[in-house]
Design an enzyme around this catalytic site. Structure first.
Site, mmCIF file in Angstrom:
data_model
loop_
_atom_site.group_PDB
_atom_site.id
_atom_site.type_symbol
_atom_site.label_atom_id
_atom_site.label_comp_id
_atom_site.label_asym_id
_atom_site.label_seq_id
_atom_site.Cartn_x
_atom_site.Cartn_y
_atom_site.Cartn_z
ATOM 1 N N GLU A 1 12.815 -16.885 -34.136
ATOM 2 C CA GLU A 1 13.110 -17.172 -32.726
ATOM 3 C C GLU A 1 12.876 -18.648 -32.443
ATOM 4 O OE1 GLU A 1 10.311 -14.751 -30.618
ATOM 5 O OE2 GLU A 1 11.310 -12.879 -31.162
ATOM 6 N N ASP B 1 -1.989 -33.009 -33.375
ATOM 7 C CA ASP B 1 -2.009 -32.124 -34.545
ATOM 8 C C ASP B 1 -2.836 -32.745 -35.665
ATOM 9 O OD1 ASP B 1 -0.469 -30.269 -33.321
ATOM 10 O OD2 ASP B 1 1.414 -30.819 -34.319
ATOM 11 N N CYS C 1 21.398 -66.192 -18.309
ATOM 12 C CA CYS C 1 21.809 -65.564 -19.570
ATOM 13 C C CYS C 1 20.987 -66.201 -20.694
ATOM 14 C CB CYS C 1 23.290 -65.803 -19.807
ATOM 15 S SG CYS C 1 23.817 -65.414 -21.480
ATOM 16 N N LEU D 1 -0.597 -19.333 -32.383
ATOM 17 C CA LEU D 1 0.153 -19.115 -33.621
ATOM 18 C C LEU D 1 -0.278 -20.120 -34.668
ATOM 19 C CD1 LEU D 1 3.902 -18.758 -32.542
ATOM 20 C CD2 LEU D 1 2.518 -17.042 -33.698
ATOM 21 N N CYS E 1 30.719 -67.478 -22.920
ATOM 22 C CA CYS E 1 29.329 -67.343 -23.395
ATOM 23 C C CYS E 1 29.342 -66.999 -24.884
ATOM 24 C CB CYS E 1 28.632 -66.233 -22.616
ATOM 25 S SG CYS E 1 27.058 -65.732 -23.331
ATOM 26 N N LYS F 1 11.309 -21.726 -30.946
ATOM 27 C CA LYS F 1 10.011 -21.879 -30.287
ATOM 28 C C LYS F 1 10.225 -22.803 -29.103
ATOM 29 C CE LYS F 1 5.149 -22.867 -31.225
ATOM 30 N NZ LYS F 1 4.887 -23.775 -30.131
ATOM 31 N N ASP G 1 9.660 -25.026 -25.948
ATOM 32 C CA ASP G 1 8.541 -25.896 -25.625
ATOM 33 C C ASP G 1 8.313 -25.869 -24.123
ATOM 34 O OD1 ASP G 1 6.493 -27.504 -26.144
ATOM 35 O OD2 ASP G 1 7.661 -29.309 -26.545
ATOM 36 N N GLU H 1 8.025 -17.448 -22.472
ATOM 37 C CA GLU H 1 7.868 -18.887 -22.238
ATOM 38 C C GLU H 1 8.633 -19.292 -20.987
ATOM 39 O OE1 GLU H 1 5.912 -20.169 -24.435
ATOM 40 O OE2 GLU H 1 6.232 -22.341 -24.523
ATOM 41 N N CYS I 1 23.560 -68.567 -22.885
ATOM 42 C CA CYS I 1 24.260 -69.770 -22.418
ATOM 43 C C CYS I 1 23.644 -70.345 -21.149
ATOM 44 C CB CYS I 1 25.738 -69.453 -22.195
ATOM 45 S SG CYS I 1 25.993 -68.324 -20.806
ATOM 46 N N LYS J 1 8.541 -14.022 -37.280
ATOM 47 C CA LYS J 1 7.674 -12.860 -37.060
ATOM 48 C C LYS J 1 8.068 -11.733 -38.004
ATOM 49 C CE LYS J 1 7.425 -13.987 -32.165
ATOM 50 N NZ LYS J 1 7.832 -13.667 -30.800
ATOM 51 N N CYS K 1 26.568 -61.657 -17.487
ATOM 52 C CA CYS K 1 26.681 -63.090 -17.654
ATOM 53 C C CYS K 1 28.129 -63.412 -17.296
ATOM 54 C CB CYS K 1 26.396 -63.494 -19.097
ATOM 55 S SG CYS K 1 26.928 -65.177 -19.425
ATOM 56 N N GLU L 1 0.075 -36.785 -32.953
ATOM 57 C CA GLU L 1 -1.260 -37.383 -33.046
ATOM 58 C C GLU L 1 -2.329 -36.310 -32.853
ATOM 59 O OE1 GLU L 1 -1.603 -41.681 -31.143
ATOM 60 O OE2 GLU L 1 -0.077 -40.550 -30.092
ATOM 61 N N TYR M 1 9.336 -13.122 -25.146
ATOM 62 C CA TYR M 1 9.316 -13.039 -26.610
ATOM 63 C C TYR M 1 8.345 -12.020 -27.177
ATOM 64 C CZ TYR M 1 5.541 -16.445 -25.887
ATOM 65 O OH TYR M 1 4.429 -17.086 -25.450
ATOM 66 N N ARG N 1 -1.143 -18.489 -19.582
ATOM 67 C CA ARG N 1 -1.987 -18.098 -20.698
ATOM 68 C C ARG N 1 -3.415 -18.613 -20.520
ATOM 69 N NH1 ARG N 1 -1.395 -19.825 -26.987
ATOM 70 N NH2 ARG N 1 -2.406 -21.719 -26.298
ATOM 71 N N LYS O 1 7.162 -25.789 -37.540
ATOM 72 C CA LYS O 1 7.294 -26.886 -36.565
ATOM 73 C C LYS O 1 8.292 -27.933 -37.063
ATOM 74 C CE LYS O 1 4.636 -27.339 -33.237
ATOM 75 N NZ LYS O 1 3.254 -27.560 -33.058
ATOM 76 N N ASP P 1 2.075 -35.103 -29.518
ATOM 77 C CA ASP P 1 1.706 -33.849 -30.173
ATOM 78 C C ASP P 1 1.331 -34.089 -31.630
ATOM 79 O OD1 ASP P 1 4.056 -31.612 -28.501
ATOM 80 O OD2 ASP P 1 2.411 -32.848 -27.791
HETATM 81 S S1 IVH Z 1 4.914 -15.489 -30.096
HETATM 82 C C1 IVH Z 1 0.797 -13.806 -30.941
HETATM 83 N N1 IVH Z 1 7.337 -16.458 -29.778
HETATM 84 O O1 IVH Z 1 4.191 -20.924 -28.852
HETATM 85 C C2 IVH Z 1 2.050 -14.583 -30.915
HETATM 86 N N2 IVH Z 1 5.511 -17.786 -29.070
HETATM 87 O O2 IVH Z 1 1.666 -21.668 -30.457
HETATM 88 C C3 IVH Z 1 2.327 -15.160 -29.598
HETATM 89 N N3 IVH Z 1 6.174 -19.907 -28.045
HETATM 90 O O3 IVH Z 1 1.674 -20.032 -26.689
HETATM 91 C C4 IVH Z 1 3.385 -16.131 -29.527
HETATM 92 N N4 IVH Z 1 8.335 -19.632 -28.219
HETATM 93 O O4 IVH Z 1 3.889 -20.173 -25.675
HETATM 94 C C5 IVH Z 1 6.027 -16.684 -29.622
HETATM 95 N N5 IVH Z 1 9.534 -17.156 -29.518
HETATM 96 C C6 IVH Z 1 8.231 -17.371 -29.366
HETATM 97 C C7 IVH Z 1 7.733 -18.539 -28.762
HETATM 98 C C8 IVH Z 1 6.359 -18.720 -28.647
HETATM 99 C C9 IVH Z 1 7.380 -20.427 -27.797
HETATM 100 C C10 IVH Z 1 4.890 -20.550 -27.708
HETATM 101 C C11 IVH Z 1 3.990 -19.661 -26.956
HETATM 102 C C12 IVH Z 1 2.656 -19.742 -27.591
HETATM 103 C C13 IVH Z 1 2.820 -20.850 -28.569
HETATM 104 C C14 IVH Z 1 2.063 -20.525 -29.811
#
Ligand code: IVH
Length: 718
Positions: free
Chosen positions: A162, A86, A458, A132, A481, A164, A166, A221, A461, A340, A476, A84, A273, A185, A364, A82
């Site tokens: 919240e 980004d 080994c 996001l 040894c 995030k 994965d 998610e 020895c 948020k 071993c 790389e 979420y 999505r 992040k 990720d």
């Molecule tokens: S809100 C318009 N809340 O992160 C805002 N997203 O890069 C919509 N994700 O595709 C996202 N946890 O799958 C929101 N607590 C959370 C989240 C969350 C994970 C993911 C989500 C989204 C990605 C955005």
């Protein structure tokens, strides 16, 4: 120009009004850009001032990003980390901002995610599912907050932080409270219909409770817990199937199963979420995001219990820090915290940029995974003779540190995961744990990768290695040894065992090399003269070492038992043995039957202890240690007969009137015994405040449960 930039001559064609572009570690930066983060970067690669070159680089980046997007979003088989990815994205964004003449609607910067697989029915999202913006530091978060404050004309607004998760985003549509559709999505505008698979997720209700609006779309998610992920990968390895690199891919792979029965066997979960849309009645559920989430929870949808309400920026930063600390202990992976703006009215004022809301951002964390080259596999010999394979990696930054080695457990595991020398591999490092090689990136193979085999001998020895039936480890078998002895000596002197300060890896090596220490008891016969002969050891160091060796003669028995390096005898078992036997001679002379008496000691450990003390060298070692003045503990006083004879007590929770140690001593005085865990032999469980799982177990086994008051009465102290 950044302070650390080497001086470079601008090309002759460079005229004052044409801006030079610098590539800083692969990130393009405008030369007029003197922001701090670039200044801190250590070096600059080259200066570019030709439009053609920039255009080519932009196209090249777009191709690469498209390709990796497809691998990640569509095939769930990423080839790069990720971080790389980004980096590529950032570079492209910077270039497009600085060179608007090269912007294009087809650029991956203008899109969210990848295109859906054709094999699932396409679903058009009535309201697009956006992406996001990211921030990577507290400073960047403050900058986001400032932008938002400027737009709102105030900076004291509440936010919600919240985790995030994965996993992968999905939208659930409910009509008249019934789940009618679940969709991925996809590219944000259209996704795939995955209803049959989502119906297998236990945390997704088929029917909402309460009085939800006629039509409601909830978003969230879908993810796999860490334990669920490990289980899935174990099953796949057993079946000889390719391993998932991480829980995210495993979740995506499971959701995209054509056969919902396969999804059903994967322990998927979903946290909701956000609210996609509602109608009938069209009135909003609430005025804030936080309350909206509470409404969704009331309808029976699952929201993350770790979500935090924050009254201001300071609280949001504290929530992020606290979630980052918690990251390891959560049973699902989070890659950051989404912050948020809470008020829905403010959200509406702030609106959107491109494909992301202005009212939210993702903070992040440093990635815990990376992809790097496994150059070769080597082995080392542990103190019990176990031969441990490990990967020698091309150094890579993961979880905030650079790693160049990772554990590989054992040969079977290497073969099950099909990890080969020369492979690109996914490595994982979380918190303080040893880095692990998760899986090879099979797609990135060139054909020159080599299947690895445990060496026949080994490495230290050259004794042929052996494997005990039913065990995954090779050993071993040579008890003299040198590699084993080196690790044993290091262990013997380390903290938690004999705690000899100054006798670490380097000193252990010197002492063995010089021939001064051939067996553990030799440590206690070292002289100052000998120590002074060692390279780099002066008067002061020699004195200090001798003093700490002397101090170690008085370590508790548990430390000494652990220090011996008996196979399967770790710190906890050593403490149990010390408590049970009281002195080394009693332990040394214990037979298998005696060892079985020790609460919680398994047969494998008992056999290993017997085998250790059956060997004459080990028995002599104990005598030599004793002769050198090392304390072997105190023989236990003969068992007292008393009113509690024949009863075994286990204590749990906090006792208010009695420190734990005193309560135990009192029980022993009265002839009772103390157990550390609830077993069939336990007769009484004494329960203090906040008891743990022992209470449930005791109740299950029908064992007598005493409150602190009952207990005091029993020992005549109420
Ligand atoms: S809100 C318009 N809340 O992160 C805002 N997203 O890069 C919509 N994700 O595709 C996202 N946890 O799958 C929101 N607590 C959370 C989240 C969350 C994970 C993911 C989500 C989204 C990605 C955005």
């Amino acid at each position: 120009m950044p302070a650390t930039a080497p001086r470079m001559k601008a090309p002759a064609s460079s005229v004052a009004n044409r801006r030079a572009v610098l590539s800083v570690n692969g990130i393009y930066v405008d030369s007029s850009d003197s922001r701090d983060r670039y200044r801190r970067l250590p070096f600059i690669i080259y200066v570019v001032d030709d439009q053609e070159g920039i255009k080519r680089r932009i196209e090249d980046l777009r191709r690469q990003i498209e390709y990796h997007n497809y691998r990640y979003h569509t095939l769930d088989e990423p080839e790069i980390s990720d971080a790389e990815f980004d980096q590529l994205m950032r570079e492209l964004r910077t270039l497009e901002e600085d060179y608007p003449q090269f912007q294009s609607p087809d650029s991956p910067t203008q899109r969210v995610g990848g295109s859906p697989l054709e094999t699932f029915e396409v679903v058009v999202h009535p309201v697009p599912m956006l992406s996001l913006g990211n921030v990577f530091s507290e400073d960047e978060l403050r900058a986001w907050h400032k932008r938002v404050s400027n737009m709102l004309g105030r900076d004291d607004f509440a936010m919600v932080a919240e985790p995030k998760m994965d996993g992968l985003a999905a939208a659930l549509t409910y009509e008249r409270a019934q789940l009618v559709r679940a969709a991925t999505r996809g590219n944000g505008f259209q996704g795939e219909n995955i209803t049959p698979n989502v119906r297998t997720i236990r945390s997704v209700p088929w029917q909402l409770s309460g009085e939800p609006p006629g039509r409601l779309e909830a978003r969230g998610e879908i993810f796999l817990s860490k334990t669920g992920f490990e289980r899935v990968n174990e099953e796949r390895a057993e079946a000889g199937e390719r391993l998932f690199a991480n829980p995210r891919n495993a979740a995506a792979g499971s959701v995209r199963q054509k056969d919902p029965r396969v999804s059903a066997r994967r322990p998927l979960e979903m946290f909701v979420y956000s609210l996609g849309y509602i109608d009938q009645p069209a009135a909003p559920l609430a005025d804030t995001h936080w309350e909206t989430m509470q409404c969704l929870a009331a309808f029976g949808l699952k929201i993350n219990p770790e979500n935090r309400y924050c009254r201001n920026l300071d609280e949001a930063i504290e929530a992020i820090r606290s979630l980052e600390r918690q990251r390891e202990s959560l049973d699902y992976e989070i890659d950051g915290v989404v912050v948020k703006v809470d008020s829905l009215a403010y959200q509406a004022d702030l609106g959107y940029v491109a494909n992301a809301p202005r009212w939210a951002t993702a903070f992040k964390f440093a990635p815990v995974q990376g992809i790097t080259r496994l150059n070769r596999i080597e082995v080392n010999v542990g103190r019990t003779g176990a031969i441990n394979p490990f990967a020698v990696l091309e150094p890579i930054r993961v979880g905030g540190v650079t790693i160049s080695q990772a554990t590989l457990h054992n040969e079977d595991d290497i073969h099950r995961k099909d990890i080969r020398e020369g492979d690109w591999v996914v490595v994982h490092r979380a918190g303080e744990v040893i880095p692990q090689v998760v899986a090879p990136v099979v797609r990135r193979r060139s054909g020159g990768e080599q299947v690895w085999h445990m060496p026949a001998e080994c490495p230290a020895c050259h004794t042929p290695v052996a494997r005990e039936p039913g065990e995954a480890m090779y050993y071993c078998p040579n008890l003299s040894c040198p590699a084993q002895f080196f690790r044993l000596l290091e262990h013997f002197a380390s903290r938690g065992t004999m705690d000899i300060e100054g006798l670490g890896e380097v000193m252990a090596h010197k002492l063995i090399q010089a021939g001064f220490v051939e067996k553990l008891s030799d440590v206690y016969h070292l002289t100052k003269e000998q120590l002074l002969q060692l390279e780099g050891v002066g008067d002061k160091m020699a004195d200090m070492l001798l003093a700490s060796i002397d101090a170690s003669r008085k370590r508790p028995l548990a430390n000494l038992i652990f220090a011996l390096g008996i196979r399967h005898v770790g710190e906890t078992v050593a403490a149990q043995l010390a408590r049970h036997f009281g002195d080394m001679h009693a332990l040394m002379n214990a037979g298998l039957d005696d060892l079985r008496e020790v609460p919680g000691l398994g047969p494998k450990i008992a056999e290993s202890i017997c085998a250790y003390f059956e060997r004459p060298v080990n028995r002599s070692l104990i005598e030599e240690l004793a002769a050198a003045g090392v304390s072997l503990g105190e023989p236990l006083p003969p068992r007292t007969e008393g009113p509690l004879s024949g009863r075994e007590f286990v204590l749990t929770g906090r006792l208010d009137r009695y420190p734990r140690g005193q309560a135990e001593a009192r029980i022993k005085d009265l002839g009772g015994e103390i157990g550390s865990s609830v077993t069939k032999r336990t007769t009484d469980l004494v329960v203090g405040a906040d008891p743990g799982s022992k209470l449930a177990r005791a109740e299950k086994l029908g064992i007598r449960v005493l409150t602190e008051q009952d207990f005091l009465q029993l020992i005549g102290e109420s």
